[in-house]
Design an enzyme around this catalytic site. Structure first.
Site, PDB file in Angstrom:
ATOM      1  N   ASP A   1       0.876  -1.172   0.000  1.00  0.00           N
ATOM      2  CA  ASP A   1       0.000   0.000   0.000  1.00  0.00           C
ATOM      3  C   ASP A   1       0.912   1.220   0.000  1.00  0.00           C
ATOM      4  OD1 ASP A   1      -1.761   2.059   0.395  1.00  0.00           O
ATOM      5  OD2 ASP A   1      -2.462   1.398   2.371  1.00  0.00           O
TER       6      ASP A   1
ATOM      7  N   LYS B   1       3.007  11.286  -3.300  1.00  0.00           N
ATOM      8  CA  LYS B   1       1.993  10.631  -4.126  1.00  0.00           C
ATOM      9  C   LYS B   1       1.130  11.652  -4.867  1.00  0.00           C
ATOM     10  CE  LYS B   1      -1.543   7.014  -3.604  1.00  0.00           C
ATOM     11  NZ  LYS B   1      -2.108   6.068  -2.632  1.00  0.00           N
TER      12      LYS B   1
ATOM     13  N   GLU C   1      -7.074   0.624  -4.745  1.00  0.00           N
ATOM     14  CA  GLU C   1      -7.120   0.520  -3.284  1.00  0.00           C
ATOM     15  C   GLU C   1      -8.481   0.033  -2.764  1.00  0.00           C
ATOM     16  OE1 GLU C   1      -5.847   4.412  -2.255  1.00  0.00           O
ATOM     17  OE2 GLU C   1      -3.776   4.040  -2.848  1.00  0.00           O
TER      18      GLU C   1
ATOM     19  N   ASP D   1     -12.880   5.143   1.116  1.00  0.00           N
ATOM     20  CA  ASP D   1     -11.435   5.173   1.369  1.00  0.00           C
ATOM     21  C   ASP D   1     -10.954   6.611   1.487  1.00  0.00           C
ATOM     22  OD1 ASP D   1      -8.725   4.916   1.433  1.00  0.00           O
ATOM     23  OD2 ASP D   1      -8.558   3.644  -0.335  1.00  0.00           O
TER      24      ASP D   1
END
Length: 621
Positions: free
Chosen positions: A25, A86, A185, A207
């Site tokens: 992850d 990210k 994800e 999420d």
């Protein structure tokens, strides 16, 4: 006699030996690596028992620190300590400006459109920074498992576009990791909960991580995970909660906005700690130099309610896209550390009218699901344990056609991997080349869609307009990466491109694209119809005028010739009116007055072709 050890190609010569694969992850704020041990997925810890690796890299002149040690250097050396990288994956330099105060680094121009960050070790691209984080995770996995890895499943937000996914794969390659699959994800979370809890039905995966928000609606049954719809916001997460608290502190303490990078880091750290404390207690004391004040949950709720509402809006849209009602959702899975915030859980429970599932650690659930999928792809599971994951593309893909129209080839929310082909033709007589313009978006006009790539198909045999047959094929692999090819079928000439754009979508662009498509749906439909009839009218005029020039004087009487010219002029005049019905009426009228002319031209052409030939010659052809 010696015996040879026989093994199937690509398989281990020791069938009983487990292949080491992990799930990763790669998060905005924190990252984890997990593997299936003794049949169960488990997050891998370091020597001190910590499973979470802060997604932070500290560059020193002679060394690189990753994780907690790097995070601790954020206040003292902010310009060389890179966090939330990210958010920059697959983006361009222009996109960086939109992130502003959240990324107080010195950006420099590199060899590509990527934003490079100036560090003590020289310019670093987002791919290189991510590679350093992935290297740390790979080393942890190899040390824990005692051998090298055959590969990894790496998770990405469902809304990552092609450039962002490709940047993630490039980072993994730099880190020495074989990527078995890029996995969304939310889908990874579904794998973890679906397998452990034997979930059936329609599930919402909410999420909310440090920097991104994703909502996916999935249908789970008998090991098949089908993503019905995805949504979210690529620039919304727990970092924005921290920022809201930081702004409150600045306002209450009377601080100016001209804080140094070190002060910004320190302020955001205090804000993050306050957010975490308010998760378990009703209020917290905040101190900034000589100033201090209490922040309670009620005030915190007021600060973040607009942000939480943005996530709920995306949830409602995803449910509509899945063509279901909120009442059909059987379970809601909470993923990401930011879902620990009480207001978030309360708001989600109220929206879906049921308490969300929080059995698994929200920080670990994505890595655990990725580990299960990695174990499966590495061949460690029996056939009846294999998982079928059916992800979808978030935005439609298509081509530009005449008149600046977007022709959708693969609609959004189409299950991947997928291949679709569509035939097109030439617009002009003798056309020997065609420019293929690949687009992404939901609007009807090219100007309102995102350009992905352009390439030329050359060597088309010269034919009359409309005679050539160009087959354009779109192929999207399991990682969501797109390849487009074009082929002229009669000659076999071919051209293709693999889409690796130099930068990705800007903050919130996907959400804006979808919202714009809803807001302008009726207007876009009318514009498309108008554009199509204008293209038809223009082409009809060009064809008719070419025919008149070629043999109009020979095949038409003066009055017929005059009538056709007059109708052409009338059609030209009404084309400026933007009146769809009027243009259509005059287009049909021009077709009507040229019908007999077209028939005479055809007769004359056939007569010319047959002149001087006998029946036997024709039959023998």
């Amino acid at each position: 006699m010696s015996l040879l050890q026989i093994a199937e190609p690509g398989q281990s010569p020791k069938p009983h030996q487990k292949k080491l694969a992990v799930g990763i992850d790669l998060g905005t704020t924190n990252s984890l690596v997990a593997s299936v041990l003794n049949g169960n997925p488990k997050a891998l810890a370091n020597q001190t028992g910590d499973v979470i690796v802060p997604s932070v890299v500290h560059y020193l002149p002679e060394a690189t620190e990753v994780g907690l040690k790097a995070k601790q250097a954020a206040t003292s050396d902010p310009l060389n300590t890179i966090a939330s990288i990210k958010r920059l994956m697959g983006r361009g330099i222009a996109d960086v400006k939109q992130l502003g105060e959240q990324l107080p680094y010195h950006f420099v121009q590199g060899q590509s459109n990527m934003p490079y960050i100036a560090t003590a070790q020289g310019p670093k691209s987002p791919v290189e920074v991510s590679a350093d984080i992935l290297t740390e995770l790979r080393k942890r996995a190899e040390q824990t498992l005692g051998d090298s890895l055959v590969g990894a499943v790496i998770t990405v937000p469902a809304y990552f576009d092609d450039a962002q996914r490709q940047a993630t794969k490039d980072a993994a390659r730099l880190a020495g990791i074989n990527v078995l699959r890029l996995l969304n994800e939310p889908t990874a979370a579904a794998v973890a909960y679906g397998l452990d809890k034997q979930a059936r039905g329609t599930i919402a995966i909410y999420d909310l991580g440090g920097g991104t928000f994703d909502i996916s609606i999935l249908h789970l049954a008998k090991g098949i995970f089908e993503v019905l719809a995805t949504g979210g916001d690529t620039s919304l997460g727990g970092d924005d909660f921290d920022l809201a608290i930081a702004h409150w502190i600045m306002q209450q303490a009377g601080l100016s906005s001209n804080l140094t990078p070190a002060e910004q880091k320190a302020l955001l750290k205090i804000a993050c700690e306050a957010k975490e404390q308010l998760t378990t207690q009703p209020q917290t004391l905040i101190k900034w130099h000589d100033w201090q004040a209490n922040l309670d949950r009620t005030q915190f709720k007021q600060l973040i309610t607009p942000l939480v509402e943005r996530t709920l809006k995306a949830c409602r849209r995803a449910v509509r896209d899945a063509q279901i009602d909120l009442t059909e959702i059987t379970n809601v899975v909470m993923v990401g550390g930011s879902t620990r915030v009480p207001l978030v859980r309360e708001a989600v429970a109220k929206l879906f009218n049921k308490p969300p599932l929080t059995d698994l650690d929200p920080d670990q659930v994505v890595a655990l699901g990725a580990a299960i999928q990695a174990d499966s792809l590495a061949g460690n599971r029996s056939a009846d344990e294999q998982l079928l994951l059916l992800d979808v593309i978030p935005l439609s893909l298509g081509l530009e056609t005449m008149g600046g129209l977007m022709e959708k080839v693969i609609p959004r929310n189409t299950t991947i991997p997928v291949a679709r082909a569509q035939d097109f033709t030439t617009y002009k007589d003798g056309q020997t080349a065609m420019m293929i313009h690949v687009l992404q978006g939901e609007r009807e006009l090219v100007a309102d869609c995102r350009s992905l790539a352009r390439f030329d198909l050359r060597g088309i045999p010269p034919m009359v307009a409309g005679a050539a047959k160009i087959r354009v094929t779109f192929q999207i692999d399991a990682d969501g990466l797109l390849a487009v090819s074009a082929q002229e079928l009669s000659s076999g000439v071919r051209a293709s491109i693999e889409l690796k754009p130099s930068y990705g979508l800007t903050d919130g662009e996907i959400a804006r694209i979808l919202q714009d498509s809803f807001n302008h749906a009726e207007k876009d439909k009318q514009l498309r119809s108008l554009t199509e009839i204008l293209v038809e009218a223009k082409q009809l005029i060009e064809i008719t005028e070419a025919a008149l020039l070629a043999d109009g004087q020979e095949l038409l009487t003066p009055s017929e010739y005059k009538a056709i010219v007059a109708q052409i002029n009338e059609l030209r005049q009404v084309m400026n009116s933007q009146d769809l019905m009027l243009i259509d009426k005059h287009t049909k009228k021009l077709i009507s007055v040229t019908d007999s002319f077209a028939a005479r031209r055809m007769d004359a052409g056939i007569k010319e072709a047959l002149t001087g030939r006998n029946l036997n010659e024709i039959n023998n052809e």
